[in-house]
Write a protein that holds these residues in place. Sequence first.
Motif, mmCIF file in Angstrom:
data_model
loop_
_atom_site.group_PDB
_atom_site.id
_atom_site.type_symbol
_atom_site.label_atom_id
_atom_site.label_comp_id
_atom_site.label_asym_id
_atom_site.label_seq_id
_atom_site.Cartn_x
_atom_site.Cartn_y
_atom_site.Cartn_z
ATOM 1 N N LEU A 1 0.727 -1.131 0.100
ATOM 2 C CA LEU A 1 -0.106 0.073 -0.048
ATOM 3 C C LEU A 1 0.807 1.313 0.054
ATOM 4 O O LEU A 1 0.454 2.288 -0.732
ATOM 5 C CB LEU A 1 -0.685 0.141 1.229
ATOM 6 N N LEU A 2 1.869 1.072 0.991
ATOM 7 C CA LEU A 2 2.645 2.481 0.955
ATOM 8 C C LEU A 2 3.694 2.743 -0.253
ATOM 9 O O LEU A 2 3.939 3.754 -0.730
ATOM 10 C CB LEU A 2 3.386 2.603 2.019
ATOM 11 N N ALA A 3 3.865 1.366 -0.951
ATOM 12 C CA ALA A 3 4.862 1.745 -2.152
ATOM 13 C C ALA A 3 3.981 2.312 -3.208
ATOM 14 O O ALA A 3 4.459 3.248 -3.974
ATOM 15 C CB ALA A 3 5.387 0.125 -2.587
ATOM 16 N N LEU A 4 2.860 1.700 -3.407
ATOM 17 C CA LEU A 4 2.086 2.283 -4.404
ATOM 18 C C LEU A 4 1.619 3.485 -4.230
ATOM 19 O O LEU A 4 1.344 4.198 -5.250
ATOM 20 C CB LEU A 4 0.734 1.428 -4.698
ATOM 21 N N GLY A 5 1.654 4.106 -2.758
ATOM 22 C CA GLY A 5 1.161 5.326 -2.400
ATOM 23 C C GLY A 5 2.170 6.410 -2.751
ATOM 24 O O GLY A 5 1.855 7.542 -2.974
ATOM 25 N N ALA A 6 3.292 5.712 -2.806
ATOM 26 C CA ALA A 6 4.468 6.677 -3.333
ATOM 27 C C ALA A 6 4.641 7.059 -4.788
ATOM 28 O O ALA A 6 5.359 7.965 -5.036
ATOM 29 C CB ALA A 6 5.839 5.882 -2.649
ATOM 30 N N ARG A 7 3.849 6.403 -5.496
ATOM 31 C CA ARG A 7 3.838 6.396 -6.883
ATOM 32 C C ARG A 7 2.556 7.084 -7.491
ATOM 33 O O ARG A 7 2.768 7.537 -8.685
ATOM 34 C CB ARG A 7 4.035 5.168 -7.413
ATOM 35 N N SER A 8 1.544 6.932 -6.941
ATOM 36 C CA SER A 8 0.342 7.333 -7.553
ATOM 37 C C SER A 8 -0.549 8.164 -6.403
ATOM 38 O O SER A 8 -0.850 7.645 -5.218
ATOM 39 C CB SER A 8 -0.531 6.383 -7.922
ATOM 40 N N GLU A 9 -0.898 9.323 -6.953
ATOM 41 C CA GLU A 9 -2.021 10.149 -5.655
ATOM 42 C C GLU A 9 -3.232 9.450 -5.958
ATOM 43 O O GLU A 9 -3.971 9.691 -4.845
ATOM 44 C CB GLU A 9 -2.261 11.524 -6.454
ATOM 45 N N ARG A 10 -3.742 8.466 -6.926
ATOM 46 C CA ARG A 10 -4.769 8.009 -6.670
ATOM 47 C C ARG A 10 -5.095 6.926 -5.488
ATOM 48 O O ARG A 10 -6.105 6.491 -4.833
ATOM 49 C CB ARG A 10 -5.236 7.174 -7.918
ATOM 50 N N VAL A 11 -4.107 6.661 -4.922
ATOM 51 C CA VAL A 11 -4.006 5.448 -3.929
ATOM 52 C C VAL A 11 -4.285 5.962 -2.557
ATOM 53 O O VAL A 11 -3.962 7.082 -2.135
ATOM 54 C CB VAL A 11 -2.675 4.840 -3.793
ATOM 55 N N SER A 12 -5.247 5.400 -1.980
ATOM 56 C CA SER A 12 -5.754 5.701 -0.632
ATOM 57 C C SER A 12 -5.848 4.108 0.007
ATOM 58 O O SER A 12 -5.822 3.249 -0.844
ATOM 59 C CB SER A 12 -7.041 6.547 -0.463
ATOM 60 N N GLY A 13 -6.120 4.084 1.335
ATOM 61 C CA GLY A 13 -6.442 2.820 1.906
ATOM 62 C C GLY A 13 -7.616 2.137 1.361
ATOM 63 O O GLY A 13 -7.596 1.047 1.191
ATOM 64 N N LYS A 14 -8.704 3.113 1.156
ATOM 65 C CA LYS A 14 -9.936 2.557 0.784
ATOM 66 C C LYS A 14 -9.767 2.039 -0.806
ATOM 67 O O LYS A 14 -10.425 1.081 -0.965
ATOM 68 C CB LYS A 14 -11.206 3.752 0.939
ATOM 69 N N ALA A 15 -9.191 2.965 -1.575
ATOM 70 C CA ALA A 15 -9.140 2.741 -3.031
ATOM 71 C C ALA A 15 -8.272 1.357 -3.180
ATOM 72 O O ALA A 15 -8.505 0.586 -3.934
ATOM 73 C CB ALA A 15 -8.391 3.820 -3.756
ATOM 74 N N TYR A 16 -7.174 1.051 -2.133
ATOM 75 C CA TYR A 16 -6.340 -0.176 -2.137
ATOM 76 C C TYR A 16 -7.199 -1.345 -2.112
ATOM 77 O O TYR A 16 -7.266 -2.318 -2.867
ATOM 78 C CB TYR A 16 -5.301 0.220 -1.412
ATOM 79 N N GLU A 17 -7.846 -1.333 -1.037
ATOM 80 C CA GLU A 17 -8.636 -2.462 -0.760
ATOM 81 C C GLU A 17 -9.934 -2.577 -1.730
ATOM 82 O O GLU A 17 -10.082 -3.913 -2.124
ATOM 83 C CB GLU A 17 -9.296 -2.319 0.725
ATOM 84 N N GLN A 18 -10.416 -1.518 -2.101
ATOM 85 C CA GLN A 18 -11.467 -1.735 -3.023
ATOM 86 C C GLN A 18 -10.880 -2.458 -4.602
ATOM 87 O O GLN A 18 -11.646 -3.212 -5.264
ATOM 88 C CB GLN A 18 -12.275 -0.541 -3.529
ATOM 89 N N SER A 19 -9.738 -1.784 -4.889
ATOM 90 C CA SER A 19 -8.998 -2.319 -5.862
ATOM 91 C C SER A 19 -8.708 -3.970 -5.881
ATOM 92 O O SER A 19 -9.052 -4.624 -7.097
ATOM 93 C CB SER A 19 -7.689 -1.615 -6.293
ATOM 94 N N ILE A 20 -8.444 -4.330 -4.740
ATOM 95 C CA ILE A 20 -8.100 -5.946 -4.278
ATOM 96 C C ILE A 20 -9.420 -6.587 -4.566
ATOM 97 O O ILE A 20 -9.464 -7.650 -5.271
ATOM 98 C CB ILE A 20 -7.589 -5.904 -3.152
ATOM 99 N N GLU A 21 -10.633 -6.118 -4.031
ATOM 100 C CA GLU A 21 -11.809 -6.723 -3.892
ATOM 101 C C GLU A 21 -12.553 -6.747 -5.465
ATOM 102 O O GLU A 21 -13.041 -7.790 -5.942
ATOM 103 C CB GLU A 21 -12.761 -6.126 -3.227
ATOM 104 N N ASP A 22 -12.163 -5.862 -6.286
ATOM 105 C CA ASP A 22 -12.802 -5.733 -7.697
ATOM 106 C C ASP A 22 -11.834 -6.379 -8.612
ATOM 107 O O ASP A 22 -12.273 -6.668 -9.844
ATOM 108 C CB ASP A 22 -12.819 -4.271 -7.869
ATOM 109 N N GLY A 23 -10.808 -6.806 -8.169
ATOM 110 C CA GLY A 23 -9.699 -7.493 -9.165
ATOM 111 C C GLY A 23 -9.041 -6.839 -10.029
ATOM 112 O O GLY A 23 -8.359 -7.029 -11.050
ATOM 113 N N ASP A 24 -9.016 -5.257 -9.578
ATOM 114 C CA ASP A 24 -8.020 -4.455 -10.436
ATOM 115 C C ASP A 24 -6.861 -4.379 -9.989
ATOM 116 O O ASP A 24 -5.583 -3.875 -10.273
ATOM 117 C CB ASP A 24 -8.651 -3.096 -10.103
#
Length: 359
Positions: free
Chosen positions: A41-64
Amino acid sequence: MDRDRVLAFRLARSGLAVRDDRAIADAAACPASDFSRDAALLALGARSERVSGKAYEQSIEDGDLVVAHVVRGAIHALAPADFALYGRALLARDDDELAAQLGRQVQRLAAEKGLKPTAALAEVATATNDALAGGRRLDRNALHEELRERVSPDLMPWCRGCKSHHVAPMLWRYGTVKAGVRLDAERRYRQGKPGRTPAAREAVRRFLRFYGPGTPGDFTDWAGLARPHGQRLWDEVAGELVEVGGGWLPPDDLAELDSPPAAGGVRLLPPGDPYLQKPNRPLLAPDPDLRKRLFRPVGSPGAVLRDGRVAGLWRPRAKGRRLEVAVEKLGRVPRADLEQEAQRVAALRRAEEGVLVLV
């Protein structure tokens, strides 16, 4: 090869030259280790402004976004399209090479019990799929309980740590790889959809994209393969590569290596970040003492980057609803930038407040 240029090239290829609005899957183009929870989560957040805790978890659940055991049997976050490439494609088919990939404990079991590693892995993968059939989601302990009912005793040595018999660690981890299993946002194992398994040589090209110029040994270590296996995959693409300063690179990358994008800003990278992986360590920390402090077998700190260079070490400390970010500066870093990054780390981890502490 000039150290500064190589680091700048790899930094840009790692997605750290600038933090932008890229999709979460694009931020995970180079698989991000999640050995310690929230590291990916922190690694992706260092690269993209789109990353948040909620968006990260939702992306996993949605298969993205896929979180799964892949390279070296370790948990990583990666783009869904790369699930099979970094997972099943890299599984050795030869018993000797697979034994090396699965590690010394499995090698001992094979010798003591007369087991074939390929057969053992197939048994564990089948048992794993059976345990997760029908859409079941199991945490690690529950999965082990299911495997105990399905796997032969010879594959379940005594574990001193948890004081029980269970499938040898590298065997069950790679069993999830062969079974195509991923994790959900609550860290439970579930059946995944890796898709068609591509040619494994593509992993060499991807490795060089992120860690070139590189050598066959660099690739083999990073992928966790037996030496003959790694060399064979390398040889399949060797004709496409050119030698550069003792390493190899696709010729299309030479221009960017010669003039890599400039890096700017401060980042707090978690332990295991793609940019902190083994190929980069001698370049990031030429001093052996610093390298030992930054890259420990367990319990490593994170790295403070300023303009792509290591400028400090950091650790998070949960204090109720606050998150303290303890930073040891090794060079000049503006406090305001550290404060901003500490707040971002706290937000990603869903803390109410981030507090910077200089140590």
